[in-house]
Motif scaffolding. Structure first.
Motif, PDB file in Angstrom:
ATOM      1  N   LEU A  21       6.908  -1.672   5.156  1.00  0.00           N
ATOM      2  CA  LEU A  21       7.490  -1.015   6.320  1.00  0.00           C
ATOM      3  C   LEU A  21       9.010  -0.992   6.219  1.00  0.00           C
ATOM      4  N   VAL A  22       9.595  -2.092   5.765  1.00  0.00           N
ATOM      5  CA  VAL A  22      11.050  -2.164   5.598  1.00  0.00           C
ATOM      6  C   VAL A  22      11.540  -1.056   4.669  1.00  0.00           C
ATOM      7  N   THR A  23      10.815  -0.822   3.583  1.00  0.00           N
ATOM      8  CA  THR A  23      11.276   0.135   2.578  1.00  0.00           C
ATOM      9  C   THR A  23      10.814   1.566   2.843  1.00  0.00           C
ATOM     10  N   ASP A  24       9.602   1.733   3.357  1.00  0.00           N
ATOM     11  CA  ASP A  24       9.027   3.073   3.512  1.00  0.00           C
ATOM     12  C   ASP A  24       9.220   3.664   4.899  1.00  0.00           C
ATOM     13  N   HIS A  25       9.425   2.799   5.896  1.00  0.00           N
ATOM     14  CA  HIS A  25       9.588   3.271   7.281  1.00  0.00           C
ATOM     15  C   HIS A  25      10.725   2.521   7.974  1.00  0.00           C
ATOM     16  N   PRO A  26      11.903   2.452   7.360  1.00  0.00           N
ATOM     17  CA  PRO A  26      12.979   1.643   7.958  1.00  0.00           C
ATOM     18  C   PRO A  26      13.396   2.117   9.342  1.00  0.00           C
ATOM     19  N   HIS A  74     -10.177  -6.894   1.438  1.00  0.00           N
ATOM     20  CA  HIS A  74      -8.779  -6.887   1.020  1.00  0.00           C
ATOM     21  C   HIS A  74      -8.589  -7.504  -0.358  1.00  0.00           C
ATOM     22  N   ALA A  75      -9.473  -8.422  -0.733  1.00  0.00           N
ATOM     23  CA  ALA A  75      -9.398  -9.002  -2.083  1.00  0.00           C
ATOM     24  C   ALA A  75      -9.844  -7.999  -3.134  1.00  0.00           C
ATOM     25  N   ARG A  76     -10.622  -6.994  -2.729  1.00  0.00           N
ATOM     26  CA  ARG A  76     -11.127  -5.997  -3.673  1.00  0.00           C
ATOM     27  C   ARG A  76     -10.316  -4.707  -3.662  1.00  0.00           C
ATOM     28  N   ALA A  77      -9.429  -4.555  -2.705  1.00  0.00           N
ATOM     29  CA  ALA A  77      -8.675  -3.313  -2.581  1.00  0.00           C
ATOM     30  C   ALA A  77      -7.634  -3.184  -3.692  1.00  0.00           C
ATOM     31  N   ASP A  78      -7.330  -1.957  -4.065  1.00  0.00           N
ATOM     32  CA  ASP A  78      -6.331  -1.654  -5.094  1.00  0.00           C
ATOM     33  C   ASP A  78      -4.949  -2.078  -4.605  1.00  0.00           C
ATOM     34  N   ASP A  79      -4.285  -2.953  -5.361  1.00  0.00           N
ATOM     35  CA  ASP A  79      -2.974  -3.444  -4.942  1.00  0.00           C
ATOM     36  C   ASP A  79      -1.836  -2.843  -5.779  1.00  0.00           C
ATOM     37  N   SER A  80      -2.092  -1.732  -6.440  1.00  0.00           N
ATOM     38  CA  SER A  80      -1.042  -1.095  -7.236  1.00  0.00           C
ATOM     39  C   SER A  80      -0.090  -0.326  -6.323  1.00  0.00           C
ATOM     40  N   GLY A  81       1.065   0.026  -6.876  1.00  0.00           N
ATOM     41  CA  GLY A  81       2.020   0.852  -6.152  1.00  0.00           C
ATOM     42  C   GLY A  81       2.750   0.157  -5.029  1.00  0.00           C
ATOM     43  N   MET A  82       2.902  -1.160  -5.112  1.00  0.00           N
ATOM     44  CA  MET A  82       3.537  -1.896  -4.024  1.00  0.00           C
ATOM     45  C   MET A  82       4.950  -2.380  -4.344  1.00  0.00           C
ATOM     46  N   ILE A  83       5.374  -2.311  -5.582  1.00  0.00           N
ATOM     47  CA  ILE A  83       6.701  -2.820  -5.939  1.00  0.00           C
ATOM     48  C   ILE A  83       7.789  -1.935  -5.344  1.00  0.00           C
ATOM     49  N   ARG A  84       8.794  -2.564  -4.742  1.00  0.00           N
ATOM     50  CA  ARG A  84       9.885  -1.859  -4.077  1.00  0.00           C
ATOM     51  C   ARG A  84      11.218  -2.527  -4.410  1.00  0.00           C
ATOM     52  N   THR A  85      11.468  -2.805  -5.672  1.00  0.00           N
ATOM     53  CA  THR A  85      12.663  -3.553  -6.081  1.00  0.00           C
ATOM     54  C   THR A  85      13.951  -2.918  -5.581  1.00  0.00           C
ATOM     55  N   ASP A  86      14.163  -1.662  -5.914  1.00  0.00           N
ATOM     56  CA  ASP A  86      15.426  -1.009  -5.554  1.00  0.00           C
ATOM     57  C   ASP A  86      15.565  -0.845  -4.050  1.00  0.00           C
ATOM     58  N   GLU A  87      14.474  -0.492  -3.398  1.00  0.00           N
ATOM     59  CA  GLU A  87      14.533  -0.244  -1.962  1.00  0.00           C
ATOM     60  C   GLU A  87      14.852  -1.508  -1.175  1.00  0.00           C
ATOM     61  N   LEU A  88      14.272  -2.649  -1.578  1.00  0.00           N
ATOM     62  CA  LEU A  88      14.569  -3.905  -0.895  1.00  0.00           C
ATOM     63  C   LEU A  88      16.025  -4.304  -1.086  1.00  0.00           C
ATOM     64  N   ALA A  89      16.571  -3.997  -2.242  1.00  0.00           N
ATOM     65  CA  ALA A  89      17.959  -4.353  -2.532  1.00  0.00           C
ATOM     66  C   ALA A  89      18.955  -3.511  -1.741  1.00  0.00           C
ATOM     67  N   LYS A  90      18.494  -2.410  -1.164  1.00  0.00           N
ATOM     68  CA  LYS A  90      19.398  -1.501  -0.460  1.00  0.00           C
ATOM     69  C   LYS A  90      19.144  -1.447   1.043  1.00  0.00           C
ATOM     70  N   ARG A 107      18.287  -7.258   0.665  1.00  0.00           N
ATOM     71  CA  ARG A 107      19.691  -7.176   1.051  1.00  0.00           C
ATOM     72  C   ARG A 107      19.924  -7.782   2.434  1.00  0.00           C
ATOM     73  N   GLY A 108      20.847  -8.728   2.496  1.00  0.00           N
ATOM     74  CA  GLY A 108      21.251  -9.313   3.765  1.00  0.00           C
ATOM     75  C   GLY A 108      20.275 -10.283   4.382  1.00  0.00           C
ATOM     76  N   ALA A 109      19.195 -10.637   3.671  1.00  0.00           N
ATOM     77  CA  ALA A 109      18.179 -11.510   4.256  1.00  0.00           C
ATOM     78  C   ALA A 109      18.718 -12.906   4.517  1.00  0.00           C
ATOM     79  N   ARG A 110      18.187 -13.527   5.556  1.00  0.00           N
ATOM     80  CA  ARG A 110      18.568 -14.884   5.949  1.00  0.00           C
ATOM     81  C   ARG A 110      17.358 -15.791   5.794  1.00  0.00           C
ATOM     82  N   LEU A 111      17.565 -17.032   5.371  1.00  0.00           N
ATOM     83  CA  LEU A 111      16.492 -17.984   5.094  1.00  0.00           C
ATOM     84  C   LEU A 111      16.531 -19.122   6.105  1.00  0.00           C
ATOM     85  N   VAL A 112      15.370 -19.440   6.699  1.00  0.00           N
ATOM     86  CA  VAL A 112      15.247 -20.568   7.620  1.00  0.00           C
ATOM     87  C   VAL A 112      14.017 -21.372   7.235  1.00  0.00           C
TER      88      VAL A 112
END
Length: 295
Positions: free
Chosen positions: A109-114, A212-228, A257-262
C-alpha cells in the motif's frame, strides 16, 4: 459496526469499525490465515480512543469469502482487498498498521497506493526490498542472508493440517501462539485460548485455512519505491521475534525512506496482553505525529 464489502467478483469481505466515525481512520491488516479478530479487542479499544479503527477478514479467513481452491489468487490481491475495504467504507485516506503478512501488504500500500495512506506501522514482518542490511559497524549482509524463521516454528508449520475436532484445533492454535510468542514474556495459554475460541465462533467453524501459504507470492519486491516513499512509517522491533528476528526490523527501517524504529519490550510474533499498552502508545504517537500534504 459490521459490514460486508464486495472486493472483487465473487469476493465479499467482512469488516468492523470501532471508535468515532469522524476520527482519523486506522486500518488494521492481520497476518496470513488470520481473521481480523486476531487484533485483540483490548488493543482495538485503546486505538479507538483516537481513531475510527477498521479491522477486516482477509479472503479465506473468518466471515469473508473462502474461494482459493476454486479461484486461486496471488498475495498481491490481498493488498488490493485492503484498498477495497477503504473504498467500501468511503475512506479516502487512512493510517494503516500491518502485522506479519499484513506488514508486507502495508508495504504494498505504501508503494502502490501512497495517496490513500496517512501513515504506516509495520510489525513482525520483513522488507520487500533486495537492498542489503548495513550493520552499525559497517559490514553489509545481503537481504536474502538475514536470519530465517526459528526451527521450532518451521517444524510446526510443516505439520499437515488435520481436522481432529474443535478442542484439538484449539490446543494446536494455543501451542502455535506459544511458539510465536518467544521466551521473554510468560505465556498466557488461557488468553490465547480465549482469543482463538472467539475467532472460531466468529468464523463459524474451526477448520484451519491454508490458502495464503499456497498463494503465489511473486511480484512483491518494491526496493526502489520503498527508498523513495513519503509515507511516514513506523517499524516495530520485537526482541523475541521468532519469524523475522532482528535485524529484520532494523533492515526495514533502513530501506524505507524516513522510517522510525521503536522497540516493544518482550514482544515476539504475537500480541499478548503485556505488549498491548506499549504497542498502542507507539502507534498513537506515530499517527498523531504523521503529517502529509493535504492530510
Amino acid at each position: 459496526m459490521q459490514h460486508f464489502i464486495d472486493a472483487a467478483p465473487g469476493i465479499r469481505l467482512w469488516a468492523e469499525e470501532h471508535g468515532p466515525t469522524d476520527a482519523p481512520p486506522l486500518l488494521l491488516i492481520m497476518g496470513a490465515q488470520s481473521s481480523g479478530r486476531g487484533w485483540p479487542d483490548e488493543l482495538v479499544r485503546m486505538l479507538a480512543r483516537r481513531h475510527r479503527v477498521i479491522r477486516y477478514d482477509h479472503r479465506d479467513t473468518g466471515r469473508s469469502t473462502w474461494s482459493f481452491d476454486e479461484r486461486p489468487y496471488p498475495i498481491t490481491a490481498l493488498a488490493e482487498d485492503a484498498v477495497a475495504v477503504l473504498d467500501g467504507l468511503d475512506v479516502r485516506r487512512a493510517h494503516v498498521a500491518g502485522m506479519s503478512l499484513g506488514g508486507m501488504l502495508a508495504q504494498l500500500l505504501v508503494t502502490d497506493h501512497p495517496g490513500r495512506l496517512l501513515s504506516a506501522t509495520l510489525m513482525g514482518t520483513c522488507a520487500l526490498s533486495t537492498a542489503p542490511y548495513v550493520h552499525p559497524d559497517g559490514p553489509r549482509t545481503p537481504a536474502e542472508e538475514l536470519p530465517g524463521v526459528a526451527p521450532h516454528v518451521l517444524e510446526m508449520w510443516a505439520r499437515p493440517a488435520e481436522d481432529l475436532g474443535l478442542e484439538a484445533e484449539l490446543e494446536r492454535r494455543v501451542e502455535h501462539w506459544r511458539a510465536l510468542s518467544g521466551e521473554l514474556l510468560p505465556f498466557d495459554a488461557e488468553y490465547a485460548r480465549d482469543l482463538e475460541r472467539r475467532i472460531i465462533e466468529h468464523t463459524g467453524h474451526h477448520i484451519a485455512g491454508t490458502a495464503h501459504a499456497r498463494a503465489d507470492d511473486s511480484g512483491m519486491i518494491r526496493t526502489d519505491e520503498l527508498a523513495k516513499t513519503d509515507v511516514p512509517t513506523l517499524v516495530i522491533s520485537a526482541p523475541a521475534e521468532p519469524v523475522f528476528p532482528p535485524p529484520h526490523p532494523q533492515h526495514l527501517a533502513q530501506v524505507i525512506r524516513g522510517a522510525r524504529l521503536v522497540e516493544i519490550p518482550g514482544m515476539g510474533h504475537a500480541l499478548p496482553r503485556p505488549v498491548l499498552g506499549p504497542l498502542a502508545s507507539a502507534i498513537l504517537e506515530h499517527t498523531s505525529e504523521a503529517r502529509r500534504p493535504n492530510s
